[in-house]
Write a protein that holds these residues in place. Structure first.
Motif, PDB file in Angstrom:
ATOM      1  N   PRO A   1      33.809  43.335  33.529  1.00  0.00           N
ATOM      2  CA  PRO A   1      35.108  42.876  33.483  1.00  0.00           C
ATOM      3  C   PRO A   1      36.002  43.068  34.686  1.00  0.00           C
ATOM      4  O   PRO A   1      35.724  43.937  35.415  1.00  0.00           O
ATOM      5  CB  PRO A   1      35.876  43.705  32.369  1.00  0.00           C
ATOM      6  CG  PRO A   1      34.763  44.181  31.496  1.00  0.00           C
ATOM      7  CD  PRO A   1      33.738  44.478  32.420  1.00  0.00           C
TER       8      PRO A   1
ATOM      9  N   VAL B   1      41.916  42.156  30.799  1.00  0.00           N
ATOM     10  CA  VAL B   1      40.748  41.571  31.110  1.00  0.00           C
ATOM     11  C   VAL B   1      41.001  40.055  31.700  1.00  0.00           C
ATOM     12  O   VAL B   1      41.318  39.272  30.788  1.00  0.00           O
ATOM     13  CB  VAL B   1      39.536  41.795  30.074  1.00  0.00           C
ATOM     14  CG1 VAL B   1      38.207  41.163  30.814  1.00  0.00           C
ATOM     15  CG2 VAL B   1      39.220  43.263  29.906  1.00  0.00           C
TER      16      VAL B   1
ATOM     17  N   ALA C   1      35.330  37.854  34.359  1.00  0.00           N
ATOM     18  CA  ALA C   1      34.093  38.921  34.369  1.00  0.00           C
ATOM     19  C   ALA C   1      32.983  38.293  35.186  1.00  0.00           C
ATOM     20  O   ALA C   1      33.141  37.268  35.559  1.00  0.00           O
ATOM     21  CB  ALA C   1      33.326  39.108  32.710  1.00  0.00           C
TER      22      ALA C   1
ATOM     23  N   GLN D   1      37.732  45.870  39.696  1.00  0.00           N
ATOM     24  CA  GLN D   1      36.503  46.165  39.103  1.00  0.00           C
ATOM     25  C   GLN D   1      35.843  47.109  39.441  1.00  0.00           C
ATOM     26  O   GLN D   1      35.828  47.696  40.521  1.00  0.00           O
ATOM     27  CB  GLN D   1      35.561  44.612  39.537  1.00  0.00           C
ATOM     28  CG  GLN D   1      34.962  43.679  38.415  1.00  0.00           C
ATOM     29  CD  GLN D   1      34.099  42.894  39.170  1.00  0.00           C
ATOM     30  OE1 GLN D   1      34.637  41.755  39.908  1.00  0.00           O
ATOM     31  NE2 GLN D   1      32.881  43.177  38.879  1.00  0.00           N
TER      32      GLN D   1
ATOM     33  N   PHE E   1      30.131  42.505  25.328  1.00  0.00           N
ATOM     34  CA  PHE E   1      31.348  41.742  26.282  1.00  0.00           C
ATOM     35  C   PHE E   1      31.946  40.749  25.382  1.00  0.00           C
ATOM     36  O   PHE E   1      33.119  40.562  25.361  1.00  0.00           O
ATOM     37  CB  PHE E   1      30.531  40.683  27.241  1.00  0.00           C
ATOM     38  CG  PHE E   1      31.310  39.923  27.952  1.00  0.00           C
ATOM     39  CD1 PHE E   1      32.306  39.893  28.678  1.00  0.00           C
ATOM     40  CD2 PHE E   1      30.838  38.520  27.798  1.00  0.00           C
ATOM     41  CE1 PHE E   1      33.010  39.139  29.370  1.00  0.00           C
ATOM     42  CE2 PHE E   1      31.768  37.553  28.624  1.00  0.00           C
ATOM     43  CZ  PHE E   1      32.912  37.949  29.396  1.00  0.00           C
TER      44      PHE E   1
END
Ligand code: C2E
Ligand code: CA
Ligand code: CA
Ligand code: CA
Length: 279
Positions: free
Chosen positions: A45, A54, A57, A256, A269
């Motif tokens: 993410p 988020v 990704a 990140q 995810f």
């Protein structure tokens, strides 16, 4: 003298053959892996620094080797690049990302863009854009759900092709990140040549930012540069709350890193995205 030459040759071929064998067997394994699709993607993410949401990704490939288990991309991507297998791998990754996005769309989840790392060889392909467009169409994916990451190293190897690819990708609506920023020879001049959307500050600077005055200044300068060029900044490899605190002070947009999440498998995810959860 003849004797010596012979011995030398033996030694040489001996060590050469081990290296060649290792490379050859990995390369031929890699060919099989492509046919069998023995790869998986993990997703890391990208998080809004201030809110923790988020926002995107990054897709990171792993080779699921039948004997050795999961092999890191740092191990096999260079072999794939040398043996001209990289493009097939790149296209596989793009297709997988489109498939995952399709799944998320169908389950009505709040979707975020997913970025794909592309090597210089793939950037230079004339059929890169048509292939991407093809996948987007096949899976019914808006271009803004796909992003591309290219490193400075790629720019050195494929400058002209990269300039034109970046322009076309952006025209389509695909955002571009300049990855590993600060590690190359001409980081700053690239900002002028390549009109990217994001720069990702290399993890090495983030790691030492709090102990090295120089690295702290580099991170600070990159933020000033980004502001001047109207680019968003992603800090890579954020591992500690102290780093996060400092990055907040610098108004870093996105982070990140392990502090928020390691790269996770597809199931995790999908869960994170469907919960639209804050990490
Ligand atoms: P990258 O694009 O710079 O990706 C970031 C790497 O840093 C990833 O390693 C990620 O797992 C790791 N990382 C993220 N946060 C942290 C952290 O907080 N601490 C530490 N120590 N590491 C962190 P990974 O997954 O092993 O990938 C390594 C490299 O392999 C990538 O570096 C990228 O250059 C390449 N790669 C990965 N997937 C692909 C792909 O599909 N295609 C191509 N061409 N290259 C890929
Ligand atoms: Ca990357
Ligand atoms: Ca990087
Ligand atoms: Ca890297």
């Amino acid at each position: 003298a003849k004797e010596l030459g012979k011995n030398r040759l033996q030694l040489y071929t001996e060590s050469l053959s081990i290296e060649t064998f290792k490379l050859f067997s990995l390369e031929s394994d890699l060919r099989k892996a492509i046919l069998l699709e023995d790869f998986i993607l993990h997703y890391q993410p990208r998080v809004n620094t201030l809110t923790g949401d988020v926002v995107a990704a990054e897709a990171l490939i792993r080779w699921n080797h039948p004997l050795f288990g999961l092999i890191s991309p740092a191990e096999f991507i260079p072999i794939a690049e040398e043996s001209n297998l990289i493009d097939q791998i790149s296209f596989w990754v793009i297709e997988q990302v489109c498939k995952v996005q399709r799944q998320l769309i169908q389950s009505g989840d709040n979707i975020v863009p997913v970025s794909v790392n592309l090597s210089a060889k793939t950037i230079m392909r004339a059929d890169l854009i048509p292939t991407i467009l093809n996948y987007l169409e096949r899976y019914g994916i808006e271009p803004n759900l796909l992003e591309i990451e290219i490193t400075e190293n790629t720019m050195i190897k494929a400058e002209m092709a990269a300039i034109s690819a970046i322009e076309k990708l952006k025209e389509i609506g695909i955002a571009i990140s300049l990855d590993d920023f600060g590690t190359g020879y001409s980081s700053i001049s690239y900002l002028k040549k390549f009109k990217v959307n994001y720069i990702k500050i290399d993890r090495s600077f983030i790691t030492s930012m709090l102990v090295s005055q120089e690295d702290a200044r580099i991170v600070e300068s990159i933020h000033l540069l980004a502001k001047g060029f109207n680019l968003k900044v992603v800090a890579e490899g954020v591992e500690t709350t102290e780093q996060l605190k400092r990055l907040k002070q610098l108004n870093c947009h996105y982070i990140q890193g392990y502090l928020f999440s390691k790269p996770i498998d597809e199931e995790q995810f999908l869960k994170i995205i469907s919960n639209n959860s804050r990490l």
